[in-house]
Enzyme design. Structure first.
Site, PDB file in Angstrom:
ATOM      1  N   PRO A  12       0.791  -1.224   0.000  1.00 53.87           N
ATOM      2  CA  PRO A  12       0.000   0.000   0.000  1.00 53.87           C
ATOM      3  C   PRO A  12       0.831   1.286   0.000  1.00 53.87           C
ATOM      4  CG  PRO A  12      -0.065  -1.062   2.146  1.00 53.87           C
ATOM      5  CD  PRO A  12       0.580  -2.031   1.214  1.00 53.87           C
ATOM      6  N   ASN A  13       0.320   2.245  -0.710  1.00 51.73           N
ATOM      7  CA  ASN A  13       0.858   3.612  -0.799  1.00 51.73           C
ATOM      8  C   ASN A  13       2.135   3.729  -1.622  1.00 51.73           C
ATOM      9  OD1 ASN A  13      -1.214   4.769   0.936  1.00 51.73           O
ATOM     10  ND2 ASN A  13      -0.194   3.668   2.598  1.00 51.73           N
ATOM     11  N   ARG A  20       5.268  10.968  -2.451  1.00 53.04           N
ATOM     12  CA  ARG A  20       4.968  10.624  -1.062  1.00 53.04           C
ATOM     13  C   ARG A  20       6.213  10.780  -0.178  1.00 53.04           C
ATOM     14  NH1 ARG A  20       4.717   4.515   1.260  1.00 53.04           N
ATOM     15  NH2 ARG A  20       4.008   5.061   3.342  1.00 53.04           N
ATOM     16  N   TYR A  25      11.286   8.529   1.429  1.00 59.55           N
ATOM     17  CA  TYR A  25      11.230   7.443   0.440  1.00 59.55           C
ATOM     18  C   TYR A  25      11.935   7.754  -0.881  1.00 59.55           C
ATOM     19  CZ  TYR A  25       7.764   5.698   3.734  1.00 59.55           C
ATOM     20  OH  TYR A  25       7.140   5.260   4.875  1.00 59.55           O
ATOM     21  N   ASN A  76       8.034  -5.542  -0.903  1.00 53.62           N
ATOM     22  CA  ASN A  76       7.952  -4.416   0.017  1.00 53.62           C
ATOM     23  C   ASN A  76       6.482  -4.307   0.388  1.00 53.62           C
ATOM     24  OD1 ASN A  76       7.873  -2.101   1.475  1.00 53.62           O
ATOM     25  ND2 ASN A  76       8.926  -0.808  -0.036  1.00 53.62           N
ATOM     26  N   ALA A  79       3.086  -0.717   4.819  1.00 63.38           N
ATOM     27  CA  ALA A  79       2.575  -0.744   6.196  1.00 63.38           C
ATOM     28  C   ALA A  79       2.077  -2.131   6.611  1.00 63.38           C
ATOM     29  CB  ALA A  79       1.459   0.290   6.344  1.00 63.38           C
ATOM     30  N   ASP A  89       1.301 -15.442   6.469  1.00 60.10           N
ATOM     31  CA  ASP A  89       0.817 -16.813   6.296  1.00 60.10           C
ATOM     32  C   ASP A  89       0.796 -17.211   4.825  1.00 60.10           C
ATOM     33  OD1 ASP A  89       0.524 -17.085   9.010  1.00 60.10           O
ATOM     34  OD2 ASP A  89      -1.669 -17.066   9.013  1.00 60.10           O
ATOM     35  N   GLU A 100      12.535  -9.619   1.715  1.00 57.25           N
ATOM     36  CA  GLU A 100      11.786  -8.437   2.158  1.00 57.25           C
ATOM     37  C   GLU A 100      12.650  -7.198   2.003  1.00 57.25           C
ATOM     38  OE1 GLU A 100      10.850  -8.670   6.327  1.00 57.25           O
ATOM     39  OE2 GLU A 100      10.006  -6.655   6.379  1.00 57.25           O
ATOM     40  N   HIS A 102      12.782  -2.697   2.207  1.00 57.26           N
ATOM     41  CA  HIS A 102      12.183  -1.409   2.571  1.00 57.26           C
ATOM     42  C   HIS A 102      13.100  -0.289   2.099  1.00 57.26           C
ATOM     43  CE1 HIS A 102       9.182  -3.384   4.983  1.00 57.26           C
ATOM     44  NE2 HIS A 102      10.148  -4.157   5.441  1.00 57.26           N
ATOM     45  N   LEU A 103      12.495   0.754   1.577  1.00 57.01           N
ATOM     46  CA  LEU A 103      13.272   1.924   1.149  1.00 57.01           C
ATOM     47  C   LEU A 103      13.921   2.589   2.364  1.00 57.01           C
ATOM     48  CD1 LEU A 103      10.453   3.151  -1.204  1.00 57.01           C
ATOM     49  CD2 LEU A 103      12.767   2.667  -2.017  1.00 57.01           C
ATOM     50  N   SER A 104      13.114   2.804   3.403  1.00 48.30           N
ATOM     51  CA  SER A 104      13.624   3.458   4.612  1.00 48.30           C
ATOM     52  C   SER A 104      14.147   2.403   5.579  1.00 48.30           C
ATOM     53  CB  SER A 104      12.501   4.266   5.266  1.00 48.30           C
ATOM     54  OG  SER A 104      11.449   3.404   5.685  1.00 48.30           O
ATOM     55  N   ARG A 109      13.026   4.336  12.667  1.00 48.52           N
ATOM     56  CA  ARG A 109      11.799   5.120  12.616  1.00 48.52           C
ATOM     57  C   ARG A 109      10.909   4.812  13.832  1.00 48.52           C
ATOM     58  NH1 ARG A 109       9.218   4.809   6.918  1.00 48.52           N
ATOM     59  NH2 ARG A 109       8.115   6.606   7.805  1.00 48.52           N
TER      60      ARG A 109
HETATM   61  C1  DQA Z   1       8.232   1.016   3.861  1.00 52.82           C
HETATM   62  C2  DQA Z   1       8.290   1.223   5.374  1.00 52.82           C
HETATM   63  C3  DQA Z   1       6.921   1.034   6.006  1.00 52.82           C
HETATM   64  O1  DQA Z   1       6.997   1.246   7.408  1.00 52.82           O
HETATM   65  C4  DQA Z   1       5.936   2.020   5.424  1.00 52.82           C
HETATM   66  O2  DQA Z   1       4.646   1.786   5.955  1.00 52.82           O
HETATM   67  C5  DQA Z   1       5.915   2.010   3.942  1.00 52.82           C
HETATM   68  C6  DQA Z   1       7.174   1.893   3.218  1.00 52.82           C
HETATM   69  C7  DQA Z   1       9.575   1.340   3.175  1.00 52.82           C
HETATM   70  O3  DQA Z   1       9.774   0.925   2.028  1.00 52.82           O
HETATM   71  O4  DQA Z   1      10.419   2.020   3.776  1.00 52.82           O
HETATM   72  O5  DQA Z   1       4.866   2.152   3.316  1.00 52.82           O
HETATM   73  O6  DQA Z   1       7.938  -0.353   3.600  1.00 52.82           O
END
Ligand code: DQA
Length: 150
Positions: A12-13, A20, A25, A76, A79, A89, A100, A102-104, A109
């Site tokens: 999501p997002n 964003r 990010y 990724n 959230a 699962d 897995e 994550h950008l950040s 955080r």
């Molecule tokens: C994220 C980190 C998550 O905490 C956040 O909700 C995101 C992006 C990242 O790529 O840093 O949507 O997965």
């Protein structure tokens, strides 16, 4: 060397990347990230198929659909990383090698981002390197899959 087919799942997002919270990010759009992943994939003989959804159930369905179609998953989960037992699962159920990303750096955080439901069912996690997290994650996944092949 057989080409690998890798599912890249964005949660999501992440469709809003570029606009964003660019301080967190980065300024690349999701499309630009996907293009970089596809170029990286070409270098290592892997076909990268990106899917983005804001909906948990669609992500679960996509993971189920990956069985028999893809050799591995780069995810990724956004959230949902921090909330979704269902995604975890699903990954455990299909048992496809999963990395897995994550950008950040989720550990620098808010506390609620420090826990990942995905991490225990992933081969590993790369967090905090911006778009490089994805590219490094792809390399790590391909390396893992080729090692299995050998
Ligand atoms: C994220 C980190 C998550 O905490 C956040 O909700 C995101 C992006 C990242 O790529 O840093 O949507 O997965």
């Amino acid at each position: 060397m057989q080409p690998l087919i890798i599912l890249v799942l964005h949660g999501p997002n992440l469709n809003l990347l570029g606009q964003r919270e660019p301080g967190i990010y980065g300024s690349l759009t999701l499309e630009e990230i996907n293009r970089l992943l596809q170029a990286e994939g070409q270098k290592v003989n892997a076909q990268v198929v990106p899917v983005q959804s804001n909906h948990e159930g669609i992500l679960v369905d996509t993971i189920h659909g990956a069985l028999g179609q893809y050799q591995g998953i780069l995810i990724n989960a956004g959230a949902y990383t921090h909330t979704s037992v269902a995604l975890r699962d699903a990954i455990a159920a299909v048992n496809l090698p999963t990395v897995e990303v994550h950008l950040s750096n989720i550990y620098r955080r808010e506390e609620f981002r420090h826990h990942s439901y995905i991490a225990p069912v992933a081969i590993g996690q790369i967090s905090g390197f911006g778009v490089q997290s994805y590219l490094l994650g792809l390399q790590a996944l391909v390396h893992h899959l080729r090692k299995d092949e050998a």
